[in-house]
Enzyme design. Structure first.
Site, PDB file in Angstrom:
ATOM      1  N   SER A 220       0.841  -1.203   0.000  1.00  0.00           N
ATOM      2  CA  SER A 220       0.000   0.000   0.000  1.00  0.00           C
ATOM      3  C   SER A 220       0.869   1.243   0.000  1.00  0.00           C
ATOM      4  O   SER A 220       1.995   1.237   0.509  1.00  0.00           O
ATOM      5  CB  SER A 220      -0.900   0.017   1.236  1.00  0.00           C
ATOM      6  OG  SER A 220      -1.553   1.262   1.375  1.00  0.00           O
ATOM      7  N   TYR A 233      -2.314  -0.164  10.291  1.00  0.00           N
ATOM      8  CA  TYR A 233      -2.368  -0.634   8.895  1.00  0.00           C
ATOM      9  C   TYR A 233      -1.098  -0.233   8.146  1.00  0.00           C
ATOM     10  O   TYR A 233      -0.503  -1.050   7.430  1.00  0.00           O
ATOM     11  CB  TYR A 233      -3.610  -0.048   8.222  1.00  0.00           C
ATOM     12  CG  TYR A 233      -3.846  -0.512   6.810  1.00  0.00           C
ATOM     13  CD1 TYR A 233      -4.418  -1.753   6.543  1.00  0.00           C
ATOM     14  CD2 TYR A 233      -3.518   0.301   5.722  1.00  0.00           C
ATOM     15  CE1 TYR A 233      -4.657  -2.172   5.238  1.00  0.00           C
ATOM     16  CE2 TYR A 233      -3.752  -0.103   4.427  1.00  0.00           C
ATOM     17  CZ  TYR A 233      -4.318  -1.339   4.184  1.00  0.00           C
ATOM     18  OH  TYR A 233      -4.551  -1.750   2.884  1.00  0.00           O
TER      19      TYR A 233
END
Length: 325
Positions: A220, A233
């Site tokens: 990501s 995250y």
């Protein structure tokens, strides 16, 4: 001499002010004009913010999302890049996983889909894969648990005849605006899914993979830049990037390539089940392209990294697809 210097500097000042006046006039025109819309550079026009305000329960189901994510890539022409291969995709029921499953099938691969509990979404993806003329196995379970990962790999090998490509894509993401509010349960769930899940699947898959096989991890942009509301995250995605680089070196002697795709905002069930309804309505608006990616815009990168025709000399790479960041 002084007079000449004064004349030269006066001319330079006049030139600068002339340039300034033009820029000021241009700025005034732009301020009155309609703002530029989202960048559209694909084979078809993609949705752009504002989206309907929505907030869905975890784990997020694609059939509930408005507008529906685009995954079928109707203009993509298969060319047997994965002919005869078997792929296992975690988080394969929806979002990026669904789009990857469809393109893998169009390129000639049979596909096993691992998903948590989204039976309806998994059924739609299975139908889409089978419509491409390939076999599809659906496997319901939790990748954070090692015994399930072992069973999933064993079922794939037994029922589809082998394992050539592993796509680690399953993820858990929920924001926490204040770091002090991030609970141990929240933190643990994120790490168990996003890190342990990748570790378990890769370790179980590796013994079944031959030279020329590939592991592709979903990273990501948050693993590159961080996100102040997604501390846990971001931490896992940065860990996935490091895991990719480290594992790639370890598996070179076995002929197994390991790479990662690091997307920016993508219109999938992950975010409408993570963000507030107000934030969802503007999702992706702050990217330079002023919209989120659709899953079918990300999936070709996975085909590229899975195919030894395309990327036989590529391993240990993190491929950002971030809309111009």
């Amino acid at each position: 001499m002084l007079a000449k210097t004064k004349t030269d500097t006066s001319k330079a000042t006049q030139t600068q002010r002339s340039v300034q006046r033009k820029v000021d006039a241009d700025d005034r025109k732009k301020a009155k004009s309609k703002p530029d819309g989202a960048m559209q550079a694909g084979a078809r026009k993609y949705p752009e913010p504002p989206f309907p305000k929505q907030h869905h329960p975890k784990p997020g189901e694609e059939w509930q999302i408005k507008p529906a994510p685009l995954y079928d890539a109707p203009f993509w022409q298969g060319s047997k890049k994965l002919d005869g291969k078997v792929a296992l995709i975690t988080g394969g029921d929806s979002g990026i996983g669904r789009a990857v499953a469809v393109l893998f099938a169009r390129e000639g691969a049979d596909v096993a889909l691992v998903y948590l509990s989204e039976d309806r979404d998994a059924g739609v993806t299975k139908q889409a894969v089978e419509a491409e003329g390939r076999r599809c196995l659906t496997l319901r379970g939790d990748v954070s648990r090692r015994p399930f990962c072992r069973r999933a790999v064993a079922a794939t090998v037994k029922q589809l005849g082998g394992l050539d490509v592993l796509v680690n894509n399953a993820a858990f993401q929920v924001h926490s605006a204040d770091f002090a509010d991030l609970t141990e349960e929240h933190f643990d769930t994120t790490l168990k899914t996003n890190l342990y899940g990748y570790f378990h699947m890769a370790q179980e898959a590796m013994p079944h993979m031959k030279p020329g096989s590939a592991i592709i991890n979903t990273g990501s942009v948050t693993g590159i830049d961080g996100s102040k509301q997604l501390i846990d995250y971001s931490m896992t995605k940065g860990g996935i990037h490091a895991f990719t680089k480290a594992l790639s070196g370890n598996l070179i002697p076995k002929g197994i390539r390991v790479n990662a795709v690091a997307p920016g905002p993508v219109w999938t069930p992950l975010n409408p089940s993570e963000k507030t309804a107000e934030d969802v309505s503007q999702f992706g608006a702050k990217t330079p392209m002023k919209r989120p990616a659709q899953p079918e815009e990300i999936a070709p990168a996975y085909v590229f990294l899975a195919s030894s025709q395309c990327s036989s000399y590529i391993t240990g790479e993190i491929l950002p697809i971030v809309g111009g960041y």
